[in-house]
Design a protein around this motif. Structure first.
Motif, PDB file in Angstrom:
ATOM      1  N   VAL A 217      65.216  57.872 -87.016  1.00  0.00           N
ATOM      2  CA  VAL A 217      66.490  57.236 -86.673  1.00  0.00           C
ATOM      3  C   VAL A 217      66.912  57.757 -85.304  1.00  0.00           C
ATOM      4  CG1 VAL A 217      67.871  58.966 -87.913  1.00  0.00           C
ATOM      5  CG2 VAL A 217      68.851  56.722 -87.390  1.00  0.00           C
ATOM      6  N   VAL A 218      67.186  56.830 -84.394  1.00  0.00           N
ATOM      7  CA  VAL A 218      67.615  57.184 -83.044  1.00  0.00           C
ATOM      8  C   VAL A 218      69.128  57.002 -82.974  1.00  0.00           C
ATOM      9  CG1 VAL A 218      67.421  56.670 -80.585  1.00  0.00           C
ATOM     10  CG2 VAL A 218      65.411  56.455 -82.067  1.00  0.00           C
ATOM     11  N   THR A 219      69.843  58.071 -82.690  1.00  0.00           N
ATOM     12  CA  THR A 219      71.295  57.959 -82.583  1.00  0.00           C
ATOM     13  C   THR A 219      71.665  57.455 -81.190  1.00  0.00           C
ATOM     14  OG1 THR A 219      71.460  60.307 -81.980  1.00  0.00           O
ATOM     15  CG2 THR A 219      71.717  59.728 -84.306  1.00  0.00           C
ATOM     16  N   LEU A 220      72.670  56.565 -81.156  1.00  0.00           N
ATOM     17  CA  LEU A 220      72.998  55.830 -79.937  1.00  0.00           C
ATOM     18  C   LEU A 220      74.434  56.027 -79.505  1.00  0.00           C
ATOM     19  CD1 LEU A 220      71.257  52.509 -81.025  1.00  0.00           C
ATOM     20  CD2 LEU A 220      70.365  54.166 -79.378  1.00  0.00           C
ATOM     21  N   GLY A 221      75.049  57.133 -79.907  1.00  0.00           N
ATOM     22  CA  GLY A 221      76.440  57.371 -79.520  1.00  0.00           C
ATOM     23  C   GLY A 221      77.355  56.327 -80.117  1.00  0.00           C
ATOM     24  N   GLU A 222      78.220  55.749 -79.283  1.00  0.00           N
ATOM     25  CA  GLU A 222      79.201  54.776 -79.780  1.00  0.00           C
ATOM     26  C   GLU A 222      78.555  53.473 -80.244  1.00  0.00           C
ATOM     27  OE1 GLU A 222      80.523  52.763 -75.504  1.00  0.00           O
ATOM     28  OE2 GLU A 222      81.859  54.184 -76.525  1.00  0.00           O
ATOM     29  N   GLY A 224      76.117  53.511 -82.462  1.00  0.00           N
ATOM     30  CA  GLY A 224      75.667  53.755 -83.826  1.00  0.00           C
ATOM     31  C   GLY A 224      74.303  54.401 -83.885  1.00  0.00           C
ATOM     32  N   ALA A 225      73.390  53.834 -84.671  1.00  0.00           N
ATOM     33  CA  ALA A 225      72.067  54.423 -84.856  1.00  0.00           C
ATOM     34  C   ALA A 225      71.080  53.344 -85.262  1.00  0.00           C
ATOM     35  CB  ALA A 225      72.099  55.524 -85.910  1.00  0.00           C
ATOM     36  N   LEU A 226      69.821  53.526 -84.868  1.00  0.00           N
ATOM     37  CA  LEU A 226      68.753  52.584 -85.202  1.00  0.00           C
ATOM     38  C   LEU A 226      67.703  53.304 -86.027  1.00  0.00           C
ATOM     39  CD1 LEU A 226      67.059  49.858 -83.142  1.00  0.00           C
ATOM     40  CD2 LEU A 226      65.624  51.680 -84.075  1.00  0.00           C
ATOM     41  N   PRO A 234      63.729  46.806 -87.631  1.00  0.00           N
ATOM     42  CA  PRO A 234      64.555  48.013 -87.605  1.00  0.00           C
ATOM     43  C   PRO A 234      65.907  47.741 -88.244  1.00  0.00           C
ATOM     44  CG  PRO A 234      64.586  46.970 -85.458  1.00  0.00           C
ATOM     45  CD  PRO A 234      63.591  46.196 -86.291  1.00  0.00           C
ATOM     46  N   PHE A 235      66.575  48.797 -88.661  1.00  0.00           N
ATOM     47  CA  PHE A 235      67.895  48.703 -89.277  1.00  0.00           C
ATOM     48  C   PHE A 235      68.895  49.364 -88.339  1.00  0.00           C
ATOM     49  CE2 PHE A 235      71.253  50.724 -91.802  1.00  0.00           C
ATOM     50  CZ  PHE A 235      71.738  49.629 -92.517  1.00  0.00           C
ATOM     51  N   VAL A 236      69.975  48.665 -88.000  1.00  0.00           N
ATOM     52  CA  VAL A 236      70.978  49.189 -87.080  1.00  0.00           C
ATOM     53  C   VAL A 236      72.290  49.391 -87.822  1.00  0.00           C
ATOM     54  CG1 VAL A 236      72.282  48.804 -84.964  1.00  0.00           C
ATOM     55  CG2 VAL A 236      69.891  48.082 -85.104  1.00  0.00           C
ATOM     56  N   ALA A 237      72.846  50.579 -87.729  1.00  0.00           N
ATOM     57  CA  ALA A 237      74.164  50.885 -88.288  1.00  0.00           C
ATOM     58  C   ALA A 237      75.136  50.999 -87.121  1.00  0.00           C
ATOM     59  CB  ALA A 237      74.131  52.190 -89.070  1.00  0.00           C
ATOM     60  N   ASN A 238      76.129  50.120 -87.093  1.00  0.00           N
ATOM     61  CA  ASN A 238      77.086  50.103 -85.996  1.00  0.00           C
ATOM     62  C   ASN A 238      78.135  51.196 -86.163  1.00  0.00           C
ATOM     63  OD1 ASN A 238      75.996  47.834 -84.623  1.00  0.00           O
ATOM     64  ND2 ASN A 238      76.888  46.500 -86.165  1.00  0.00           N
ATOM     65  N   ALA A 239      78.709  51.602 -85.027  1.00  0.00           N
ATOM     66  CA  ALA A 239      79.755  52.630 -85.036  1.00  0.00           C
ATOM     67  C   ALA A 239      81.016  52.071 -84.408  1.00  0.00           C
ATOM     68  CB  ALA A 239      79.290  53.860 -84.257  1.00  0.00           C
ATOM     69  N   ASP A 240      82.151  52.655 -84.773  1.00  0.00           N
ATOM     70  CA  ASP A 240      83.417  52.335 -84.133  1.00  0.00           C
ATOM     71  C   ASP A 240      83.586  53.237 -82.917  1.00  0.00           C
ATOM     72  OD1 ASP A 240      84.144  50.449 -86.085  1.00  0.00           O
ATOM     73  OD2 ASP A 240      84.926  52.024 -87.382  1.00  0.00           O
ATOM     74  N   ALA A 241      84.098  52.656 -81.827  1.00  0.00           N
ATOM     75  CA  ALA A 241      84.375  53.464 -80.637  1.00  0.00           C
ATOM     76  C   ALA A 241      85.539  54.409 -80.930  1.00  0.00           C
ATOM     77  CB  ALA A 241      84.722  52.557 -79.459  1.00  0.00           C
ATOM     78  N   ALA A 277      79.359  56.686 -90.138  1.00  0.00           N
ATOM     79  CA  ALA A 277      80.788  56.666 -90.454  1.00  0.00           C
ATOM     80  C   ALA A 277      81.382  58.074 -90.441  1.00  0.00           C
ATOM     81  CB  ALA A 277      81.013  55.999 -91.807  1.00  0.00           C
ATOM     82  N   GLU A 278      80.671  59.029 -91.024  1.00  0.00           N
ATOM     83  CA  GLU A 278      81.197  60.391 -91.077  1.00  0.00           C
ATOM     84  C   GLU A 278      81.225  61.036 -89.692  1.00  0.00           C
ATOM     85  OE1 GLU A 278      79.817  62.980 -94.057  1.00  0.00           O
ATOM     86  OE2 GLU A 278      80.013  61.522 -95.680  1.00  0.00           O
ATOM     87  N   THR A 279      80.269  60.697 -88.847  1.00  0.00           N
ATOM     88  CA  THR A 279      80.290  61.227 -87.485  1.00  0.00           C
ATOM     89  C   THR A 279      81.474  60.669 -86.719  1.00  0.00           C
ATOM     90  OG1 THR A 279      77.876  61.427 -87.494  1.00  0.00           O
ATOM     91  CG2 THR A 279      78.962  61.464 -85.352  1.00  0.00           C
TER      92      THR A 279
END
Length: 454
Positions: A217-222, A224-226, A234-241, A277-279
């Motif tokens: 899993v590659v973390t992508l900052g704001e 999210g992560a791939l 691939p599976f992408v989890a989006n993050a909130d800014a 989400a927790e990050t």
């Protein structure tokens, strides 16, 4: 509760925070008036502290020196089992010089190349006894030891092993469940250039094979992560800014959250979503500054901590905090327009949301139609909403006091003088305002229309 063994390199992190009011008389440089240093474990030590605060059964396997910094580290690593070999080198200390709003510089001590630390039989036994192993490699050579690598390889064949790599660290042992590089680390390890999700995908799929890992899993900052398994989509989890976030420790929070979720039985996509989400909640609540808060005081979307953190960060940056409130049951166009107009009045918008019990008391036994958790998710999906605070009272007065917004907004069908909130917000010099009301849009009429269709 899961028995998690954290294996890796510990550092001593400290922040020197002060104000800048003048220049030095002997050189054109700012003078920083600093207070007492804030010290905490870093590296694998931070990972272990975060897991302990989450209520996990934590063993930290590491190497420590005999200097004062190592003594301070031991004092900060309480509430867990600490098993440490001899590092044979000074304890690395990373000092951040900061103003209240941003970092100025970082000073690193003890960052030279150390010898391979001592690994003891007790350290190896802690790996064998774990239910989950999280390797937090900060390039201090602990994971180069052949006996430790053999124990980790054996563990990876029977339990989840999560590996958080470092550019100067060792490559993961074969068979690990998940490796968690950030984009820069993944790109360098895969010998790629560029940025964005496409590069993360290529790097992750390359590294699954190169590292003989089950997934990367590659973390992508704001962003999210791939997550990649090396083949398939691939599976992408989006993050909130998170506005004005101090990202220090974000990677450690992500890795520890993934390990905890996997230890609780989650599959990897669900574990990655939870970790993203927790990050975000960790950063919204203040990041590593929350280590001075009581254990388990964690900010989740829709929580007091999340909303208050957004308000504090906005004020610290000199911005205007705007808040509004309501039930928002069956979100409709009138809501969206009102919220957008409210957000335009300042630099963040916090929505005070009636709890389910509060809605029932106000609207009757058939309401709410949508439960509070879903209403929170719907509101946070709107770009104009920065945070949501759920309150259980019949009015948002106490919620407003917790946030202390500069502006309180209601739709134009209210007269400001009629609002009990107007007197409350005036207590700290805030103002109540109204924005345009859009007639014909209401939850009640929408619910009636849907009932007729049904």
């Amino acid at each position: 509760m899961t028995r998690i063994t954290v294996v890796g390199d510990v550092l001593l992190d400290q922040d020197l925070t002060g104000s800048i009011d003048r220049l030095s008389p002997d050189a054109p440089v700012p003078v920083v008036e600093i207070g007492e240093p804030e010290r905490r474990p870093g590296g694998a030590g931070l990972v272990a502290v975060l897991l302990r605060r989450d209520g996990q059964d934590v063993t930290l396997v590491t190497a420590l020196g005999d200097d004062d910094a190592a003594g301070r580290l031991r004092a900060g690593l309480t509430g867990m089992r600490l098993i440490a070999g001899r590092s044979g080198a000074p304890t690395p200390v990373k000092t951040r010089l900061r103003t209240p709003s941003h970092p100025i510089a970082r000073l690193d001590e003890g960052s030279g190349t150390p010898p391979v630390p001592q690994v003891t039989a007790e350290m190896l036994a802690a790996v064998r006894e774990a239910q989950v192993v999280l390797v937090s490699d900060y390039g201090r050579r602990l994971t180069e030891d052949e006996s430790l690598r053999a124990a980790l390889t054996e563990a990876a064949a029977r339990i989840p092993v999560i590996w958080d790599p470092h550019p100067r660290g060792s490559i993961p042992v074969p068979g690990v469940r998940l490796v968690t590089p950030n984009l820069a680390e993944a790109r360098a390890a895969a010998d790629l250039t560029g940025s964005g999700v496409a590069v993360a995908d290529r790097a992750a799929s390359t590294l699954v094979t190169a590292w003989s890992a089950q997934a990367v899993v590659v973390t992508l900052g704001e962003r999210g992560a791939l997550l990649s398994f090396g083949s398939g989509l691939p599976f992408v989890a989006n993050a909130d800014a998170i506005p004005n976030a101090d990202s220090n420790g974000a990677g450690d929070r992500f890795a520890s959250s993934v390990a905890a979720a996997v230890g609780a039985g989650a599959n990897l996509p669900d574990a990655v979503v939870a970790a993203v989400a927790e990050t975000g909640a960790f950063l919204a609540a203040g990041g590593v500054a929350t280590l001075t808060s009581p254990p388990n005081a964690r900010a989740l979307p829709g929580s007091d901590l999340d909303a208050i953190a957004v308000a504090k960060a906005t004020r610290a940056a000199g911005g205007t905090v705007v808040a509004t409130g309501g039930c928002f049951d069956l979100l409709h166009a009138g809501h969206a327009r009102t919220l957008s107009a409210a957000r335009a009045l300042g630099d963040c918008l916090i929505v005070c949301l009636n709890s389910d019990a509060s809605v029932t008391r106000l609207k009757g036994p058939e309401r709410p139609i949508i439960p509070a958790d879903d209403r929170v998710d719907l509101l946070l999906a709107l770009e104009c909403v920065d945070a949501v605070l759920v309150f259980g009272e019949d009015t948002p007065v106490e919620a407003i006091r917790r946030i202390e917004p500069d502006i309180w907004v209601k739709g134009g069908d209210y007269v400001t003088a009629e609002l009990p909130e107007a007197a409350v917000i005036a207590e700290w010099g805030g103002r109540a305002m109204t924005v345009p009301f859009y007639p014909g849009r209401s939850t009640t009429s929408l619910a009636s229309a849907l009932a007729r269709v049904g």
